[in-house]
Write a protein that holds these residues in place. Structure first.
Motif, PDB file in Angstrom:
ATOM      1  N   PRO A 302       0.817  -1.217   0.000  1.00  0.00           N
ATOM      2  CA  PRO A 302       0.000   0.000   0.000  1.00  0.00           C
ATOM      3  C   PRO A 302       0.851   1.268   0.000  1.00  0.00           C
ATOM      4  O   PRO A 302       1.890   1.330   0.662  1.00  0.00           O
ATOM      5  CB  PRO A 302      -0.826  -0.122   1.290  1.00  0.00           C
ATOM      6  CG  PRO A 302      -0.282  -1.261   2.051  1.00  0.00           C
ATOM      7  CD  PRO A 302       0.641  -2.032   1.192  1.00  0.00           C
ATOM      8  N   LEU A 303       0.417   2.270  -0.759  1.00  0.00           N
ATOM      9  CA  LEU A 303       1.164   3.518  -0.835  1.00  0.00           C
ATOM     10  C   LEU A 303       1.339   4.158   0.539  1.00  0.00           C
ATOM     11  O   LEU A 303       2.392   4.713   0.848  1.00  0.00           O
ATOM     12  CB  LEU A 303       0.448   4.504  -1.760  1.00  0.00           C
ATOM     13  CG  LEU A 303       0.288   4.113  -3.230  1.00  0.00           C
ATOM     14  CD1 LEU A 303      -0.463   5.213  -3.973  1.00  0.00           C
ATOM     15  CD2 LEU A 303       1.625   3.851  -3.886  1.00  0.00           C
ATOM     16  N   ALA A 304       0.312   4.057   1.366  1.00  0.00           N
ATOM     17  CA  ALA A 304       0.351   4.706   2.672  1.00  0.00           C
ATOM     18  C   ALA A 304       1.213   3.948   3.671  1.00  0.00           C
ATOM     19  O   ALA A 304       1.709   4.533   4.641  1.00  0.00           O
ATOM     20  CB  ALA A 304      -1.069   4.851   3.230  1.00  0.00           C
ATOM     21  N   ARG A 305       1.421   2.636   3.423  1.00  0.00           N
ATOM     22  CA  ARG A 305       2.188   1.803   4.352  1.00  0.00           C
ATOM     23  C   ARG A 305       3.092   0.862   3.548  1.00  0.00           C
ATOM     24  O   ARG A 305       2.863  -0.345   3.516  1.00  0.00           O
ATOM     25  CB  ARG A 305       1.248   1.010   5.255  1.00  0.00           C
ATOM     26  CG  ARG A 305       0.409   1.886   6.193  1.00  0.00           C
ATOM     27  CD  ARG A 305      -0.627   1.078   6.976  1.00  0.00           C
ATOM     28  NE  ARG A 305      -1.680   0.583   6.105  1.00  0.00           N
ATOM     29  CZ  ARG A 305      -1.861  -0.705   5.800  1.00  0.00           C
ATOM     30  NH1 ARG A 305      -1.047  -1.619   6.274  1.00  0.00           N
ATOM     31  NH2 ARG A 305      -2.851  -1.070   5.007  1.00  0.00           N
ATOM     32  N   PRO A 306       4.119   1.385   2.888  1.00  0.00           N
ATOM     33  CA  PRO A 306       4.910   0.549   1.975  1.00  0.00           C
ATOM     34  C   PRO A 306       5.977  -0.303   2.655  1.00  0.00           C
ATOM     35  O   PRO A 306       6.768  -0.947   1.967  1.00  0.00           O
ATOM     36  CB  PRO A 306       5.564   1.581   1.059  1.00  0.00           C
ATOM     37  CG  PRO A 306       5.739   2.789   1.930  1.00  0.00           C
ATOM     38  CD  PRO A 306       4.551   2.798   2.849  1.00  0.00           C
ATOM     39  N   GLU A 307       6.003  -0.327   3.985  1.00  0.00           N
ATOM     40  CA  GLU A 307       7.010  -1.110   4.682  1.00  0.00           C
ATOM     41  C   GLU A 307       6.868  -2.598   4.363  1.00  0.00           C
ATOM     42  O   GLU A 307       5.784  -3.091   4.063  1.00  0.00           O
ATOM     43  CB  GLU A 307       6.913  -0.887   6.192  1.00  0.00           C
ATOM     44  CG  GLU A 307       7.230   0.524   6.643  1.00  0.00           C
ATOM     45  CD  GLU A 307       6.098   1.505   6.395  1.00  0.00           C
ATOM     46  OE1 GLU A 307       6.356   2.719   6.354  1.00  0.00           O
ATOM     47  OE2 GLU A 307       4.935   1.039   6.213  1.00  0.00           O
ATOM     48  N   ARG A 308       7.969  -3.327   4.496  1.00  0.00           N
ATOM     49  CA  ARG A 308       8.026  -4.733   4.105  1.00  0.00           C
ATOM     50  C   ARG A 308       6.942  -5.578   4.774  1.00  0.00           C
ATOM     51  O   ARG A 308       6.395  -6.503   4.153  1.00  0.00           O
ATOM     52  CB  ARG A 308       9.408  -5.302   4.412  1.00  0.00           C
ATOM     53  CG  ARG A 308       9.589  -6.765   4.071  1.00  0.00           C
ATOM     54  CD  ARG A 308      11.005  -7.217   4.383  1.00  0.00           C
ATOM     55  NE  ARG A 308      11.964  -6.631   3.472  1.00  0.00           N
ATOM     56  CZ  ARG A 308      12.316  -7.174   2.307  1.00  0.00           C
ATOM     57  NH1 ARG A 308      11.774  -8.316   1.912  1.00  0.00           N
ATOM     58  NH2 ARG A 308      13.199  -6.580   1.534  1.00  0.00           N
ATOM     59  N   GLU A 309       6.604  -5.296   6.003  1.00  0.00           N
ATOM     60  CA  GLU A 309       5.618  -6.130   6.700  1.00  0.00           C
ATOM     61  C   GLU A 309       4.225  -6.031   6.087  1.00  0.00           C
ATOM     62  O   GLU A 309       3.345  -6.858   6.377  1.00  0.00           O
ATOM     63  CB  GLU A 309       5.566  -5.763   8.185  1.00  0.00           C
ATOM     64  CG  GLU A 309       5.217  -4.320   8.487  1.00  0.00           C
ATOM     65  CD  GLU A 309       6.443  -3.441   8.670  1.00  0.00           C
ATOM     66  OE1 GLU A 309       6.334  -2.398   9.344  1.00  0.00           O
ATOM     67  OE2 GLU A 309       7.514  -3.814   8.138  1.00  0.00           O
ATOM     68  N   ASN A 310       4.017  -5.060   5.218  1.00  0.00           N
ATOM     69  CA  ASN A 310       2.707  -4.895   4.575  1.00  0.00           C
ATOM     70  C   ASN A 310       2.671  -5.413   3.138  1.00  0.00           C
ATOM     71  O   ASN A 310       1.660  -5.252   2.453  1.00  0.00           O
ATOM     72  CB  ASN A 310       2.308  -3.417   4.597  1.00  0.00           C
ATOM     73  CG  ASN A 310       2.193  -2.872   6.003  1.00  0.00           C
ATOM     74  OD1 ASN A 310       1.617  -3.518   6.883  1.00  0.00           O
ATOM     75  ND2 ASN A 310       2.755  -1.692   6.240  1.00  0.00           N
ATOM     76  N   TRP A 311       3.775  -6.001   2.673  1.00  0.00           N
ATOM     77  CA  TRP A 311       3.793  -6.537   1.318  1.00  0.00           C
ATOM     78  C   TRP A 311       2.908  -7.771   1.217  1.00  0.00           C
ATOM     79  O   TRP A 311       2.870  -8.613   2.135  1.00  0.00           O
ATOM     80  CB  TRP A 311       5.216  -6.906   0.908  1.00  0.00           C
ATOM     81  CG  TRP A 311       6.161  -5.746   0.823  1.00  0.00           C
ATOM     82  CD1 TRP A 311       5.917  -4.443   1.172  1.00  0.00           C
ATOM     83  CD2 TRP A 311       7.517  -5.796   0.385  1.00  0.00           C
ATOM     84  NE1 TRP A 311       7.038  -3.674   0.971  1.00  0.00           N
ATOM     85  CE2 TRP A 311       8.039  -4.478   0.487  1.00  0.00           C
ATOM     86  CE3 TRP A 311       8.339  -6.802  -0.091  1.00  0.00           C
ATOM     87  CZ2 TRP A 311       9.333  -4.153   0.135  1.00  0.00           C
ATOM     88  CZ3 TRP A 311       9.650  -6.492  -0.446  1.00  0.00           C
ATOM     89  CH2 TRP A 311      10.135  -5.182  -0.336  1.00  0.00           C
ATOM     90  N   GLN A 312       2.230  -7.902   0.079  1.00  0.00           N
ATOM     91  CA  GLN A 312       1.390  -9.072  -0.190  1.00  0.00           C
ATOM     92  C   GLN A 312       1.721  -9.638  -1.560  1.00  0.00           C
ATOM     93  O   GLN A 312       2.115  -8.907  -2.474  1.00  0.00           O
ATOM     94  CB  GLN A 312      -0.099  -8.715  -0.117  1.00  0.00           C
ATOM     95  CG  GLN A 312      -0.571  -8.291   1.257  1.00  0.00           C
ATOM     96  CD  GLN A 312      -2.063  -8.026   1.301  1.00  0.00           C
ATOM     97  OE1 GLN A 312      -2.717  -7.912   0.260  1.00  0.00           O
ATOM     98  NE2 GLN A 312      -2.619  -7.914   2.499  1.00  0.00           N
ATOM     99  N   GLU A 313       1.530 -10.933  -1.717  1.00  0.00           N
ATOM    100  CA  GLU A 313       1.863 -11.607  -2.968  1.00  0.00           C
ATOM    101  C   GLU A 313       0.700 -11.543  -3.951  1.00  0.00           C
ATOM    102  O   GLU A 313      -0.429 -11.901  -3.619  1.00  0.00           O
ATOM    103  CB  GLU A 313       2.226 -13.061  -2.679  1.00  0.00           C
ATOM    104  CG  GLU A 313       2.827 -13.795  -3.867  1.00  0.00           C
ATOM    105  CD  GLU A 313       3.328 -15.168  -3.485  1.00  0.00           C
ATOM    106  OE1 GLU A 313       4.552 -15.329  -3.292  1.00  0.00           O
ATOM    107  OE2 GLU A 313       2.488 -16.085  -3.368  1.00  0.00           O
ATOM    108  N   LEU A 314       0.990 -11.072  -5.173  1.00  0.00           N
ATOM    109  CA  LEU A 314      -0.012 -11.059  -6.247  1.00  0.00           C
ATOM    110  C   LEU A 314       0.171 -12.239  -7.191  1.00  0.00           C
ATOM    111  O   LEU A 314      -0.785 -12.931  -7.542  1.00  0.00           O
ATOM    112  CB  LEU A 314       0.081  -9.760  -7.049  1.00  0.00           C
ATOM    113  CG  LEU A 314      -0.541  -8.494  -6.479  1.00  0.00           C
ATOM    114  CD1 LEU A 314      -0.419  -7.369  -7.495  1.00  0.00           C
ATOM    115  CD2 LEU A 314      -2.004  -8.719  -6.113  1.00  0.00           C
ATOM    116  N   VAL A 315       1.397 -12.446  -7.647  1.00  0.00           N
ATOM    117  CA  VAL A 315       1.718 -13.552  -8.556  1.00  0.00           C
ATOM    118  C   VAL A 315       2.879 -14.321  -7.940  1.00  0.00           C
ATOM    119  O   VAL A 315       3.986 -13.785  -7.832  1.00  0.00           O
ATOM    120  CB  VAL A 315       2.092 -13.044  -9.961  1.00  0.00           C
ATOM    121  CG1 VAL A 315       2.437 -14.216 -10.871  1.00  0.00           C
ATOM    122  CG2 VAL A 315       0.964 -12.208 -10.557  1.00  0.00           C
TER     123      VAL A 315
END
Length: 656
Positions: A302-315
């Motif tokens: 998310p743009l507002a929370r781009p820290e690594r812990e907020n990453w999610q897998e799309l592909v």
């Protein structure tokens, strides 16, 4: 027969790790030495004398190649806001003309008046040389930024033109890097640009406010000499990205284009071995990364929370699919990749997450995302071609996946695709790995038995050789010559692992794969050693040099274009452009293990007293990537060591 030039011997031993490498032709790197220039001129004279009997054939081939080129041509216009931008060529003029039309849709283009933005033919008047690369209109369409070079180097001048008055602005910057080096902010009031250092490595990012004099503020300096810097906008134009890249590692900084005087923020700090690129899609950043994913995976943050812990897998990562690029649109995402040894495209819907792979009519082809400048578009431009199908520009409806051919390159001179056939073959390498070969020929080429065949190879940096169309091949194909591409390791045709298995301490796989391809073509009856020629340039020229030492008996002739053949000497010379950034590709010879490995294959260090095939070796006096002295030294040593069936060396006084 003319007398070949003989370079005097001047002993210059290189000593490292207890090993001595003789280099009697080291003096040829003395560019200002009149004896060096005289030697190169003698090489050119030798070329002319040796090829004089071929003059008539050469002129016929050139005329035929020219007859297959569409000299007056118009590229498909690309929408960007209120305008459609395109380039066109005109018969009898050697440079492109950059134009645009104001229209609301493609259907209105026919009636819209043309505006010439930049006529390179006019710009080139009175100049011996001209290169213009980046041509970038400002977001409001009032200004045009472009890079211009008149010397043949990789250092360009940034210039700006007022499109409302047609006049150039005084704003400019010198020493700007060749590619990925210019971007606008959202207002069109600021330009960001990247300059190169003394070795022509892009390393400093500046911001220029139009109309202001004095030094521009330095925003970032890439001090690691193994990294190269580039700046570019997101597809949405909402962000600017400053990407530091090495062979193994990336680090990306980002800035909102509506806050040009803000500070670039690091998205994810560099970690050796982790490659990633960044894009923007809706309220997310997209991250394509190889972290724990050899063939890359696609994540979002998310743009507002781009820290690594907020990453999610799309592909997720897939062993059989190599993700190579992403191109977001407002409601869709185009994903480029490779599968089954060929380029592929997938379309992902933003709302549903549904992902569909596009299909194509031929078994061998090359497809990619074309130039697209409008983020809100519901259709995307793609390019498609094969070894028998000239390049097409397609318009893809992103919702329905319906495709329309907007343009297919014309091939004058009577080209009929039904007279040719393309094939995919497989060779078995010495370690049992299957290596793909793509080839094209006239249907009747093999009716008389083995045919003349030109085998082309490269195999470095993860660069792939794609099975595309080239009208310049037609005069050869029509004379019964078969053309083949050897997709050897070191490229990325079969994924990132294909690249990893052809670099550093696995580099010999590149060379033995090429030999295996030649042997497979001979065994299958496509050609014979007395009819087989090989060709490669730069790192592909290294491939030619090694193969000549490994199996000179396999080839009748070899063309080595600007060949990188003195590996150790170059990798030890940090004053040469690009050297330090190459250590992750070839290794650093100050390490004894890499030194010994390079020593085992470096063409210049492994010339033997044996018969070699006919050779054509080319170089450029001002080539910034492979210095002219490498090919010149190599040929001098070949001549002194053993008679060649026919050696021809050409040194051009200008860049290739």
């Amino acid at each position: 027969m003319s007398t070949p030039p003989v370079a005097p011997l001047h002993p210059h031993p290189h000593r490292l790790h207890g090993n001595t490498r003789p280099d009697d032709y080291y003096w040829l790197r003395e560019r200002e030495n009149p004896e060096v220039i005289a030697h190169l001129e003698a090489e050119n004279a030798y070329l002319e004398a040796e090829t004089a009997p071929l003059k008539g054939l050469r002129e016929r081939l050139y005329a035929e190649m020219l007859s297959h080129l569409q000299q007056t041509d118009l590229e498909v216009p690309v929408q960007d806001g209120a305008y459609f931008y395109y380039t066109r060529t005109q018969e009898g003029k050697g440079y492109r003309i950059h134009c645009r039309k104001r229209a609301r849709s493609r259907a209105e283009l026919g009636a819209a008046p043309e505006e010439v933005l930049l006529d390179l033919n006019t710009l080139a008047e009175g100049k011996e040389y001209l290169s213009v690369t980046t041509v970038e209109p400002s977001p409001d369409g009032r200004l045009l930024a472009y890079l211009q070079n008149e010397t043949g180097s990789d250092l360009y001048t940034l210039r700006v033109k007022n499109l409302e008055t047609g006049e150039p602005l005084p704003d400019h910057a010198e020493g700007v890097a060749l590619w990925g080096s210019v971007a606008w902010d959202a207002t069109g009031e600021h330009l960001f640009y990247v300059t190169a250092d003394a070795t022509q490595r892009p390393w400093r990012l500046y911001r220029h406010r139009l109309g202001e004099g004095g030094p521009d503020p330095l925003l970032y300096e890439e001090t690691d000499e193994t990294f190269r810097l580039q700046v570019y906008p997101s597809s949405s134009r909402r962000f600017l990205f400053a990407r530091s890249s090495s062979t193994l590692t990336d680090e990306v900084r980002y800035l909102q284009t509506n806050a040009p005087e803000g500070e670039f923020r690091v998205f994810a700090p560099r970690v050796r071995g982790v490659k990633y690129e960044l894009e923007h899609w809706g309220e997310d950043f997209l991250i394509r990364t190889n972290e724990n994913a050899l063939n890359f995976k696609l994540l979002c943050a998310p743009l507002a929370r781009p820290e690594r812990e907020n990453w999610q897998e799309l592909v997720p990562h897939q062993e059989a699919v190599y993700l190579t690029h992403m191109r977001p649109f407002q409601n869709h995402l185009l994903i480029e990749g490779r599968q089954e040894g060929l380029t592929q495209l997938w379309v992902r819907e933003r709302a549903s997450g549904r992902t569909r792979r596009l299909t194509w009519p031929e078994p061998i082809y090359t497809v990619g995302v074309g130039e697209n400048r409008e983020y809100r578009a519901s259709a995307a431009l793609l390019t498609y071609q094969s070894m028998v199908t000239p390049r097409q520009v397609l318009e893809l409806e992103l919702d329905t996946l319906f495709m329309t051919v907007l343009k297919q390159d014309e091939v004058p001179g009577g080209f009929d695709p039904t007279h040719y056939v393309q094939e995919r073959l497989w060779a078995t390498a010495e370690d049992g790995v299957r290596v793909p070969i793509s080839l094209v020929r006239r249907k009747e080429a093999l009716e008389g038995g083995p045919a003349p065949l030109l085998l082309y190879g490269y195999g470095s940096y993860g660069i792939t050789l794609e099975p595309g169309f080239n009208p310049n091949r037609l005069p050869l194909l029509d004379r019964g010559v078969v053309f083949a591409l050897a997709h050897v390791r070191g490229g990325a045709e079969l994924g990132r692992g294909w690249y990893e298995d052809g670099k550093l301490l696995h580099k010999r796989n590149t060379f033995t794969d090429f030999v295996a391809c030649a042997e497979a073509l001979i065994a299958a009856g496509y050609t014979a050693p007395e009819k087989l020629a090989a060709m490669g340039g730069s790192a592909g020229g290294l491939l030619m040099g090694v193969v000549l030492n490994l199996r000179p008996d396999l080839f009748r002739a070899v063309v080595a274009q600007v060949p990188f053949v003195d590996v150790i000497t170059t990798m030890l010379d940090t004053s040469i452009p690009l050297t330090t950034g190459e250590w992750d590709e070839w290794g650093n010879p100050t390490d004894p293990e890499y030194y010994a490995y390079m020593r085992s294959y470096s063409p210049y260090d492994n010339v033997e007293a044996r018969a070699y095939p006919h050779l054509l070796v080319t170089t450029g006096l001002n080539d910034p990537r492979v210095a002219y002295w490498e090919p010149a030294k190599w040929v001098a040593r070949l001549r002194a060591t053993k008679y060649l069936h026919g050696s021809i060396t050409k040194c051009q006084q200008r860049d290739m």
